[in-house]
Design an enzyme around this catalytic site. Structure first.
Site, short mmCIF file in Angstrom:
data_model
loop_
_atom_site.label_atom_id
_atom_site.label_comp_id
_atom_site.label_asym_id
_atom_site.label_seq_id
_atom_site.Cartn_x
_atom_site.Cartn_y
_atom_site.Cartn_z
N VAL A 34 -56.70 -57.21 24.27
CA VAL A 34 -57.63 -57.55 23.19
C VAL A 34 -59.03 -56.97 23.39
O VAL A 34 -59.81 -56.89 22.44
CB VAL A 34 -57.71 -59.09 23.04
CG1 VAL A 34 -58.52 -59.71 24.18
CG2 VAL A 34 -58.30 -59.48 21.69
N TYR A 35 -59.38 -56.55 24.60
CA TYR A 35 -60.74 -56.05 24.83
C TYR A 35 -60.98 -54.79 23.99
O TYR A 35 -60.31 -53.77 24.16
CB TYR A 35 -60.96 -55.73 26.31
CG TYR A 35 -60.95 -56.93 27.23
CD1 TYR A 35 -61.06 -58.23 26.75
CD2 TYR A 35 -60.82 -56.76 28.61
CE1 TYR A 35 -61.05 -59.31 27.59
CE2 TYR A 35 -60.81 -57.85 29.47
CZ TYR A 35 -60.92 -59.12 28.96
OH TYR A 35 -60.90 -60.20 29.81
N SER A 36 -61.96 -54.89 23.11
CA SER A 36 -62.30 -53.79 22.20
C SER A 36 -61.06 -53.27 21.48
O SER A 36 -60.90 -52.06 21.28
CB SER A 36 -63.01 -52.66 22.96
OG SER A 36 -64.23 -53.12 23.50
#
Length: 325
Positions: free
Chosen positions: A60-62
């Site tokens: 989900v990071y960026s």
């Protein structure tokens, strides 16, 4: 660089893990303060040069950009078998049904997507980012077991949840002969010590490695109260974690006092406290500015006295449980 075994496994990791949420193309995902690829790569390279072999990211990071940046950098700067790559699954990756969570469908889709973005055949540690209340834990643990047996992950781990949830997951895996979690990535720092009540003792008893996130409280322990950064101005989740006008202020001031007496940056004292907690294998540190990684490595050589630890811990008051959602 000092190393340690991750829990009761044979996996050897550096005593510091580089958290890669900071590295991601701005405008992708929910974080506005991330560094684009050309600014991220020097930090990953420097971490490797300092002996850090453990890198943690999440799908989900960026919106996947972090995995892409980390994957390309590690391919360029390191040999695959010399680094330990960890990523996570749970958070929303696309709209509509089955775009998030820990169902079998979601896990099987997301592990392949993460491997593609990372540019590798396997991850060393595949972690559940949060507890999924809508999926039977039996379904989740069997799916994770199958990911390991397919060779797509070497180990599995979990992140912030209640101790009873973690114990239930481990019991389900053991009862069915499935792969158990070997690590817990939980929220631990001088401003939030509630994990000391149940989760940390449970992990110590069961031989589970602890790799706490935000050991310096998103930087709050490294600077005076009220000093703002671009991240604090836009980090909506981080704003829910602290009470800087209450008891947290006293803890921050205690860190400042101990750091001043030793003549070292506050970051080194805050991190040294985490590093000296029994059973904590590798705190997950962030690095976005010159000096961040050097301060983190320097903290490995700081041995706080019993008096200093007492001074740091004295202002703490019990907090509501946070960080599980």
């Amino acid at each position: 660089m000092k190393t340690a075994r991750l829990g009761s496994t044979g996996l050897e990791v550096s005593r510091l893990c580089l958290g890669c949420m900071t590295y991601g193309e701005p405008g992708r995902g929910m974080h506005e303060w991330t560094l684009p690829e050309e600014q991220s790569r020097p930090f990953i390279k420097q971490a490797l040069e300092l002996g850090i072999n453990f890198f943690d990211t999440a799908n989900v990071y960026s919106a996947g950009s972090s995995e892409e940046i980390v994957g390309r950098a590690l391919r360029d700067f390191a040999k695959r078998d010399e680094v330990v790559i960890a990523t996570k699954v749970f958070s929303p990756m696309r709209p509509g049904p089955n775009g998030m969570g820990l169902s079998r469908k979601a896990i099987m889709h997301e592990i392949d997507a993460s491997l593609t973005r990372l540019g590798t055949d396997y991850v060393d540690l595949y972690q559940t980012h949060r507890w999924d209340p809508h999926t039977p834990i039996e379904e989740t643990m069997e799916a994770l077991h199958d990911v390991v047996k397919a060779g797509k992950a070497r180990y599995i781990g979990a992140s912030s949840m209640y101790a009873w949830q973690f114990a239930k997951a481990q019991h389900v895996a053991e009862r069915n002969g499935w792969t158990r979690f070997v690590s817990m990535q939980n929220y631990v720092n001088l401003l939030y010590r509630e994990e000391e009540r149940e989760m940390i003792p449970l992990c110590l008893d069961q031989g589970v490695g602890l790799i706490p996130w935000s050991p310096m409280a998103r930087g709050r322990l490294t600077r005076p109260v009220g000093e703002e950064t671009e991240r604090t101005r836009t980090d909506q989740f981080g704003a829910t974690l602290y009470d800087l006008e209450g008891a947290d202020r006293g803890v921050i001031e205690a860190v400042a006092a101990v750091a001043a007496a030793r003549g070292v940056p506050r970051a080194q004292i805050a991190l040294a406290w985490v590093l000296q907690k029994k059973g904590l294998t590798a705190p997950i540190i962030g690095a976005s500015k010159p000096g961040h990684l050097e301060d983190a490595v320097a903290a490995l050589d700081i041995e706080l006295s019993a008096e200093e630890i007492a001074q740091l811990e004295a202002p703490y008051v019990p907090h509501a449980v946070i960080g599980h959602s």
